[in-house]
Design a protein around this motif. Structure first.
Motif, PDB file in Angstrom:
ATOM      1  N   ALA A 146     -12.341 -17.295   7.253  1.00  0.00           N
ATOM      2  CA  ALA A 146     -11.176 -16.656   7.860  1.00  0.00           C
ATOM      3  C   ALA A 146     -10.323 -17.754   8.478  1.00  0.00           C
ATOM      4  N   SER A 147      -9.006 -17.629   8.320  1.00  0.00           N
ATOM      5  CA  SER A 147      -8.092 -18.598   8.927  1.00  0.00           C
ATOM      6  C   SER A 147      -6.985 -17.846   9.652  1.00  0.00           C
ATOM      7  N   LEU A 156      -8.319 -14.226   4.636  1.00  0.00           N
ATOM      8  CA  LEU A 156      -9.694 -14.436   4.208  1.00  0.00           C
ATOM      9  C   LEU A 156      -9.671 -15.126   2.859  1.00  0.00           C
ATOM     10  N   TRP A 157     -10.561 -16.104   2.676  1.00  0.00           N
ATOM     11  CA  TRP A 157     -10.581 -16.948   1.495  1.00  0.00           C
ATOM     12  C   TRP A 157     -11.968 -16.964   0.874  1.00  0.00           C
ATOM     13  N   ASP A 158     -12.032 -17.015  -0.430  1.00  0.00           N
ATOM     14  CA  ASP A 158     -13.289 -17.195  -1.150  1.00  0.00           C
ATOM     15  C   ASP A 158     -13.628 -18.689  -1.124  1.00  0.00           C
ATOM     16  N   GLY A 162     -11.514 -21.017  -3.579  1.00  0.00           N
ATOM     17  CA  GLY A 162     -10.360 -21.457  -2.801  1.00  0.00           C
ATOM     18  C   GLY A 162      -9.212 -20.461  -2.827  1.00  0.00           C
ATOM     19  N   LYS A 163      -9.434 -19.318  -3.402  1.00  0.00           N
ATOM     20  CA  LYS A 163      -8.381 -18.300  -3.530  1.00  0.00           C
ATOM     21  C   LYS A 163      -8.429 -17.322  -2.368  1.00  0.00           C
ATOM     22  N   GLY A 164      -7.238 -16.815  -2.002  1.00  0.00           N
ATOM     23  CA  GLY A 164      -7.140 -15.815  -0.960  1.00  0.00           C
ATOM     24  C   GLY A 164      -7.774 -14.505  -1.399  1.00  0.00           C
ATOM     25  N   VAL A 165      -8.511 -13.862  -0.495  1.00  0.00           N
ATOM     26  CA  VAL A 165      -9.137 -12.578  -0.767  1.00  0.00           C
ATOM     27  C   VAL A 165      -8.259 -11.465  -0.222  1.00  0.00           C
ATOM     28  N   THR A 166      -7.789 -11.640   1.015  1.00  0.00           N
ATOM     29  CA  THR A 166      -6.906 -10.663   1.645  1.00  0.00           C
ATOM     30  C   THR A 166      -6.180 -11.325   2.798  1.00  0.00           C
ATOM     31  N   SER A 167      -5.136 -10.682   3.280  1.00  0.00           N
ATOM     32  CA  SER A 167      -4.435 -11.193   4.455  1.00  0.00           C
ATOM     33  C   SER A 167      -3.935 -10.031   5.291  1.00  0.00           C
ATOM     34  N   ILE A 168      -3.854 -10.278   6.577  1.00  0.00           N
ATOM     35  CA  ILE A 168      -3.292  -9.312   7.515  1.00  0.00           C
ATOM     36  C   ILE A 168      -2.043  -9.959   8.083  1.00  0.00           C
ATOM     37  N   THR A 169      -0.908  -9.311   7.859  1.00  0.00           N
ATOM     38  CA  THR A 169       0.374  -9.899   8.253  1.00  0.00           C
ATOM     39  C   THR A 169       1.108  -9.068   9.288  1.00  0.00           C
ATOM     40  N   SER A 170       0.416  -8.140   9.938  1.00  0.00           N
ATOM     41  CA  SER A 170       1.082  -7.205  10.854  1.00  0.00           C
ATOM     42  C   SER A 170       1.069  -7.659  12.311  1.00  0.00           C
ATOM     43  N   PHE A 171       0.649  -8.892  12.582  1.00  0.00           N
ATOM     44  CA  PHE A 171       0.622  -9.375  13.961  1.00  0.00           C
ATOM     45  C   PHE A 171       2.035  -9.685  14.433  1.00  0.00           C
TER      46      PHE A 171
END
Length: 186
Positions: A146-147, A156-158, A162-171
């Protein structure tokens, strides 16, 4: 502090290594990883060796000189492991994999990289943030990282791809911290 059943401790900004060494001495199975700026890490490596904890305390430094360094302790003195893990921006956050064999380092380059702790070799790089990386955390099983960033996202990254798994952009503001629950489900 009750550390019963704990085998690893991460001491970020831990100063000269006194507390890390005392914890390692008091709690026999505990292995401590101390992360500090290079100047303080120089002092910490000496104190850890003097306190007889070199076999259980690892000193790591991250810096604005774009490097991440780990230190080895010998009978006489500590020395820097070679090579230093070189990034392309100031290193402001570091996280060890649960098995202790690799680490992730990131910062002002808007991306982070993983390195082999033993040899310092680059394992993967992770690109996707639009701002400085604030924090990194490995999942307990080591499969994802997690970054967080000043770009107001959590990603979240595999680890393997090295690929993105998901992202939360609502902050609505910078995301300054991240941690997994012990079971890795949250």
């Amino acid at each position: 502090v009750d550390l019963a059943g704990r085998t690893r401790m991460l001491d970020v900004g831990g100063g000269p290594g006194t507390y890390a060494s005392l914890f390692a001495k008091k709690h026999a199975p505990l292995r401590v990883q101390l992360i500090e700026l290079p100047g303080v890490a120089e002092i910490a490596k000496e104190i850890v060796a003097e306190m007889g904890c070199a076999d259980r305390v690892t000193v790591l430094s991250g810096s604005y000189d774009h490097t991440t360094r780990t230190w080895e302790f010998g009978a006489a003195q500590a020395k820097e492991r070679k090579p230093a893990m070189k990034g392309d921006g100031a290193v402001t956050t570091i996280a060890f994999a649960p098995d202790g064999k690799s680490l992730a380092a990131g910062g002002q380059a808007f991306r982070f990289r993983t390195f082999d702790v033993g040899g310092g070799g680059l394992l993967a790089h992770f690109v996707g943030h639009a701002g400085t990386i604030n924090r990194l955390a490995y999942a307990p099983d080591g499969s994802t990282i997690a970054s967080t960033s000043i770009d107001k996202t959590l990603r979240l990254w595999d680890v393997k791809t090295g690929k993105g798994v998901t992202s939360i952009t609502s902050f609505e503001a910078n995301v300054n911290s991240v941690a997994y629950s012990p079971d890795g489900k949250h």
